[in-house]
Motif scaffolding. Structure first.
Motif, PDB file in Angstrom:
ATOM      1  N   ASN A   5       0.869  -1.190   0.000  1.00 32.46           N
ATOM      2  CA  ASN A   5       0.000   0.000   0.000  1.00 32.46           C
ATOM      3  C   ASN A   5       0.899   1.232   0.000  1.00 32.46           C
ATOM      4  O   ASN A   5       1.674   1.429   0.924  1.00 32.46           O
ATOM      5  CB  ASN A   5      -0.886   0.021   1.254  1.00 32.46           C
ATOM      6  CG  ASN A   5      -1.809  -1.186   1.306  1.00 32.46           C
ATOM      7  OD1 ASN A   5      -2.376  -1.577   0.290  1.00 32.46           O
ATOM      8  ND2 ASN A   5      -1.961  -1.774   2.478  1.00 32.46           N
ATOM      9  N   ASN A  58      -7.917   6.192  -5.220  1.00 34.55           N
ATOM     10  CA  ASN A  58      -7.185   4.921  -5.173  1.00 34.55           C
ATOM     11  C   ASN A  58      -7.192   4.259  -6.539  1.00 34.55           C
ATOM     12  O   ASN A  58      -8.150   4.386  -7.289  1.00 34.55           O
ATOM     13  CB  ASN A  58      -7.879   3.923  -4.237  1.00 34.55           C
ATOM     14  CG  ASN A  58      -7.997   4.445  -2.833  1.00 34.55           C
ATOM     15  OD1 ASN A  58      -7.972   5.636  -2.618  1.00 34.55           O
ATOM     16  ND2 ASN A  58      -8.139   3.564  -1.893  1.00 34.55           N
ATOM     17  N   ALA A  60      -5.509   0.264  -8.118  1.00 29.20           N
ATOM     18  CA  ALA A  60      -4.749  -0.934  -7.727  1.00 29.20           C
ATOM     19  C   ALA A  60      -4.193  -1.579  -8.984  1.00 29.20           C
ATOM     20  O   ALA A  60      -4.899  -1.720  -9.975  1.00 29.20           O
ATOM     21  CB  ALA A  60      -5.647  -1.912  -6.990  1.00 29.20           C
ATOM     22  N   LYS A  67       0.092  -7.276  -5.549  1.00 31.38           N
ATOM     23  CA  LYS A  67      -0.924  -6.235  -5.711  1.00 31.38           C
ATOM     24  C   LYS A  67      -0.413  -4.944  -5.072  1.00 31.38           C
ATOM     25  O   LYS A  67      -0.004  -4.940  -3.908  1.00 31.38           O
ATOM     26  CB  LYS A  67      -2.237  -6.664  -5.045  1.00 31.38           C
ATOM     27  CG  LYS A  67      -3.327  -5.621  -5.176  1.00 31.38           C
ATOM     28  CD  LYS A  67      -4.621  -6.079  -4.509  1.00 31.38           C
ATOM     29  CE  LYS A  67      -5.690  -5.010  -4.674  1.00 31.38           C
ATOM     30  NZ  LYS A  67      -6.938  -5.400  -4.015  1.00 31.38           N
ATOM     31  N   ASN A  69      -1.583  -1.195  -4.099  1.00 31.29           N
ATOM     32  CA  ASN A  69      -2.642  -0.176  -3.978  1.00 31.29           C
ATOM     33  C   ASN A  69      -1.974   1.191  -4.011  1.00 31.29           C
ATOM     34  O   ASN A  69      -1.162   1.510  -3.143  1.00 31.29           O
ATOM     35  CB  ASN A  69      -3.394  -0.340  -2.654  1.00 31.29           C
ATOM     36  CG  ASN A  69      -4.332  -1.527  -2.675  1.00 31.29           C
ATOM     37  OD1 ASN A  69      -5.131  -1.674  -3.595  1.00 31.29           O
ATOM     38  ND2 ASN A  69      -4.245  -2.379  -1.664  1.00 31.29           N
ATOM     39  N   LYS A 221      -8.672   0.613   5.256  1.00 26.65           N
ATOM     40  CA  LYS A 221      -7.748  -0.519   5.226  1.00 26.65           C
ATOM     41  C   LYS A 221      -8.102  -1.457   6.386  1.00 26.65           C
ATOM     42  O   LYS A 221      -8.286  -1.001   7.523  1.00 26.65           O
ATOM     43  CB  LYS A 221      -6.326   0.021   5.392  1.00 26.65           C
ATOM     44  CG  LYS A 221      -5.257  -1.046   5.498  1.00 26.65           C
ATOM     45  CD  LYS A 221      -3.913  -0.351   5.507  1.00 26.65           C
ATOM     46  CE  LYS A 221      -2.892  -1.051   6.342  1.00 26.65           C
ATOM     47  NZ  LYS A 221      -1.692  -0.275   6.526  1.00 26.65           N
ATOM     48  N   ASP A 268      -5.331  -5.302   3.202  1.00 29.93           N
ATOM     49  CA  ASP A 268      -5.822  -4.817   1.908  1.00 29.93           C
ATOM     50  C   ASP A 268      -6.795  -3.658   2.125  1.00 29.93           C
ATOM     51  O   ASP A 268      -7.385  -3.512   3.204  1.00 29.93           O
ATOM     52  CB  ASP A 268      -6.523  -5.968   1.156  1.00 29.93           C
ATOM     53  CG  ASP A 268      -6.515  -5.726  -0.354  1.00 29.93           C
ATOM     54  OD1 ASP A 268      -6.097  -4.625  -0.771  1.00 29.93           O
ATOM     55  OD2 ASP A 268      -6.914  -6.641  -1.102  1.00 29.93           O
TER      56      ASP A 268
END
Length: 603
Positions: A5, A58, A60, A67, A69, A221, A268
């Motif tokens: 993130n 945001n 992703a 992944k 973000n 989150k 996530d």
């Protein structure tokens, strides 16, 4: 799944949104033949027009089965409230710095917030393809900034990447490459995966989304445990109340959009549908084990303005929403998602006091409302004055100006006249870098004057510093205004005769009303003029006196320029089609009576 993130923070115009474009394109979010354009994340109409980011967003992407973000944040100090809350969702930050300008006041502000949250920083020095750029000096300046902000040993050991977002390359040296893969590998290497503690569900709502189909959506989150579709949860609010609710649907971010899922694990980011009555900062926790996360603190507003219904003679012509109830409902709705905004009722039921971070922050709100069909009247922006230990205190700001050397003396003169004090003066290439401390009051109307004095060359940025003792009277606008004498349509004949009296804000053929400001007077003091008089026509031919009138085009002021221009006894009428400046009291006799009674009270 492996997750990172990351928030992208920088001063305005240093290239955050362009970097996000590169990340989206390099990870094949779009089809090969799809033209996504530029500044993809700035989707709001106002953002596209102004070329700035106002709302954090945001996206992703997936890179090497990880992944990522990505959170794009605004760079203007006025939208600092957006940055403060979204940093809670990140585990690392990319600090983007212009290779010529170096760290600016807003860079310092957002970096300080990120370091306090113990986020891992990656420094990216952008625009190294520009002439006059000085990447090595900028790198040293960034290190010094980290040191001054009490960064830890681990934070001081930051990795640095160089590149050009416009040309689509980033590398760990100044050698251009074909793509941004080196930076993407750096994100995987240097940004830690989310730290997840064991235990029951905990998730803080840090952002809001809205869908006309699904209603209000909570975004945040997952800090601990996991959240499932259909799960019973407890919504723990800032005031200590707890509401039991049920999760209807869950979404995770994917590319530019969202994907529906049945469960989201800790670490996530996700969007929760089906909750009611939530606010930013609330905690979603397990229905049985009630544990709230610390409430998000946002810096206080520094400025307020009065918002009231439109009470001009042209009331109700353009807008759909014109009553005080419409206005109140809309302002209250805004406070739900705009954390740095406050709204207070006044003794007058048609007027509200709205507190914000600065002129741009309040200006964007007014502009958004105008486009939605609201009519309103707004007063002169006022700074918020506090009494601390019996002393009158006002907000002070750090002001940074970069300007060509020949204009430096004009800038210093302008700022010192407004009670500013110069602290730093350095030469950067052909530019002079000046730093001042100035009362927030002194900034109102300064930008317009400075751009005029420097032929548009000055680049100024400012951010709130602290409250200090009141600095005394700051001179306002020097010139008076020309006011319309009666309601009607302006004529070229009248305006032509009045042009030597001032600079006009209206063109011939525009409707005006008594008490409306139609021009700036060339002298101090206001003047009431007749701008709707037509030429008296006779049936005698006049030789030579009918020469074509040469009328200069009107001066167009933007909403923010109007907010900086008006004085205390003036206000702005804002409707979907027009922005007009006027006196608060339209009737001339009434104005004189009020001014006499005020003088008597003072005496």
């Amino acid at each position: 799944m492996d997750i990172r993130n990351i928030a992208i923070i920088a001063h305005v115009d240093h290239g955050k949104t362009t970097l996000v474009d590169n990340i989206l394109k390099s990870t094949k979010v779009f089809r090969e033949n799809q033209d996504a354009g530029e500044l993809i994340m700035d989707s709001n109409d106002l953002e596209k027009e102004r070329g700035i980011t106002i709302f954090s967003k945001n996206a992703a992407v997936t890179y090497k089965d990880v992944k990522i973000n990505v959170i794009d944040t605004p760079g203007h100090a006025d939208f600092g409230g957006e940055v403060e809350r979204v940093l809670k969702m990140a585990d690392g930050v990319i600090l983007l710095v212009d290779a010529f300008e170096g760290p600016m006041p807003q860079t310092r502000f957002v970096l300080q917030k990120a370091l306090q949250l113990n986020l891992k920083p990656i420094v990216v020095i952008n625009k190294v393809d520009k002439p006059n750029c000085r990447p090595d000096e900028v790198h040293d300046a960034v290190f010094e900034l980290f040191f001054n902000l009490d960064a830890t040993e681990a934070q001081l050991d930051f990795p640095t990447f160089y590149g050009s977002g416009k040309n689509g390359w980033f590398n760990d040296s100044l050698t251009p490459t074909e793509n941004i893969d080196v930076l993407m590998d750096g994100i995987l290497k240097f940004v830690p995966p989310p730290t997840v503690s064991e235990g029951a569900l905990q998730m803080q709502i840090t952002s809001l989304d809205y869908s006309s189909f699904l209603g209000r959506i909570a975004v945040g989150k997952v800090a601990r445990g996991s959240i499932k579709e259909g799960q019973q949860i407890a919504l723990m609010q800032a005031d200590g109340s707890v509401k039991k609710q049920k999760v209807r649907e869950l979404y995770v971010f994917e590319g530019m959009g969202k994907r529906k899922v049945t469960e989201v694990l800790a670490g996530d980011l996700c969007a929760v549908v089906g909750l009611e009555g939530f606010n930013i900062g609330d905690t979603i926790s397990d229905a049985e084990i009630l544990e709230a996360l610390p409430v998000i603190s946002v810096d206080e507003p520094t400025m307020n303005m009065t918002f009231s219904i439109n009470n001009s003679p042209f009331f109700g012509r353009d807008g759909k929403f014109v009553t005080s109830r419409h206005l109140r409902d809309r302002l209250m709705k805004e406070t739900e998602k705009n954390l740095a905004l406050r709204v207070k009722d006044t003794d007058n039921g048609d007027t509200f006091l709205v507190y914000g971070r600065g002129i741009l922050h309040l200006g964007v709100l007014i502009e958004t409302m105008r486009r939605e069909g609201y009519e309103l009247t707004v007063g002169q922006p006022q700074v918020i004055v506090k009494t601390i230990d019996g002393k009158k205190m006002e907000p002070y700001e750090n002001l940074v100006v970069d300007v060509p050397q020949e204009f430096a003396s004009k800038v210093i003169d302008l700022v010192t006249r407004r009670k500013g004090e110069m602290h730093v003066m350095e030469t950067k290439g052909e530019m002079q870098h000046l730093e001042f401390e100035i009362p927030s009051r002194g900034l109102i109307g300064l930008r317009t004057q400075m751009l005029t004095a420097t032929t548009g060359e000055a680049v100024m940025a400012h951010r709130f510093n602290e409250y200090k003792p009141w600095k005394g009277v700051i001179p306002g606008r020097n010139n008076g205004v020309l006011l319309a004498k009666q309601t009607g349509t302006t004529t070229g004949y009248s305006i032509d005769k009045l042009q030597d009296r001032g600079t006009f804000f209206v063109d011939p053929g525009e409707e005006v009303y008594a008490g409306q400001i139609i021009a700036e007077h060339i002298k101090p003091g206001d003047l009431i003029v007749n701008a709707i008089e037509g030429k008296k026509l006779t049936n005698m031919r006049a030789s030579g006196s009918d020469a074509a009138t040469n009328i200069a085009p009107k001066t167009l002021l933007t909403l923010e320029e109007c907010m900086e221009y008006i004085q205390q006894d003036e206000c702005i009428e804002v409707t979907p089609n027009n922005i007009r400046m006027r006196k608060v009291i339209l009737d001339e006799e009434e104005r004189k009576r009020v001014s006499r009674s005020m003088k008597t009270e003072e005496a």
